[in-house]
Design a protein around this motif. Sequence first.
Motif, PDB file in Angstrom:
ATOM      1  N   PRO A  13      -4.179   6.224   6.550  1.00  0.00           N
ATOM      2  CA  PRO A  13      -3.390   4.990   6.611  1.00  0.00           C
ATOM      3  C   PRO A  13      -3.495   4.310   7.984  1.00  0.00           C
ATOM      4  N   THR A  14      -4.713   3.928   8.332  1.00  0.00           N
ATOM      5  CA  THR A  14      -4.944   3.201   9.575  1.00  0.00           C
ATOM      6  C   THR A  14      -4.456   1.764   9.414  1.00  0.00           C
ATOM      7  N   THR A  15      -4.390   1.048  10.489  1.00  0.00           N
ATOM      8  CA  THR A  15      -3.993  -0.358  10.421  1.00  0.00           C
ATOM      9  C   THR A  15      -5.006  -1.147   9.599  1.00  0.00           C
ATOM     10  N   GLU A  16      -6.277  -0.781   9.693  1.00  0.00           N
ATOM     11  CA  GLU A  16      -7.310  -1.445   8.896  1.00  0.00           C
ATOM     12  C   GLU A  16      -7.051  -1.256   7.408  1.00  0.00           C
ATOM     13  N   ARG A  17      -6.782  -0.023   7.002  1.00  0.00           N
ATOM     14  CA  ARG A  17      -6.514   0.251   5.582  1.00  0.00           C
ATOM     15  C   ARG A  17      -5.207  -0.386   5.128  1.00  0.00           C
ATOM     16  N   LEU A  18      -4.206  -0.411   6.007  1.00  0.00           N
ATOM     17  CA  LEU A  18      -2.939  -1.051   5.661  1.00  0.00           C
ATOM     18  C   LEU A  18      -3.151  -2.539   5.402  1.00  0.00           C
ATOM     19  N   ALA A  19      -3.909  -3.202   6.252  1.00  0.00           N
ATOM     20  CA  ALA A  19      -4.194  -4.632   6.053  1.00  0.00           C
ATOM     21  C   ALA A  19      -4.913  -4.856   4.722  1.00  0.00           C
ATOM     22  N   GLU A  20      -5.864  -3.989   4.409  1.00  0.00           N
ATOM     23  CA  GLU A  20      -6.597  -4.089   3.145  1.00  0.00           C
ATOM     24  C   GLU A  20      -5.658  -3.910   1.952  1.00  0.00           C
TER      25      GLU A  20
END
Length: 141
Positions: free
Chosen positions: A92-99
């Motif tokens: 649950p990185t910020t990149e995955r959260l944004a996606e």
Amino acid sequence: MMQQFYPSVPHAYRFELNKDMNFSAAHFIPHAEAGKCQTVHGHTYFVNVTVAGNELDASDFLIDFKLLKDAIHKKYDHSVLNDHPEFNGKFPTTERLAEQIWQSIEAILKTRDNKPSCLQVIVRETPTSYVVYRPEQGWLR
């Protein structure tokens, strides 16, 4: 919330709206390269969602701001991101959260008669770090 200026997406739609929101959540990144982020910790995430379209709905909205906020805030506020099924098998990185936020918003927009599109999602994890998620070229309706 402090006013933010974010990168814009060039487009030819007649209407564009941006919704800022925030929520507090914890996460951890169970990977050796994540350093201190391997330990559970929390953030107050600040999110900006850009929605655009050519037609308004019956209420003369592109989409009601409240629908956007409720979809994200109710889902993630005061939760552990690792516990959400959409992160199963993903960190649950910020990149995955944004996606994931983009996918949630886009799913709502697809049900609307006026068919707006989510052009980008920006997730700010700290005052100095944020991620911009934009879908691949060719996804626009």
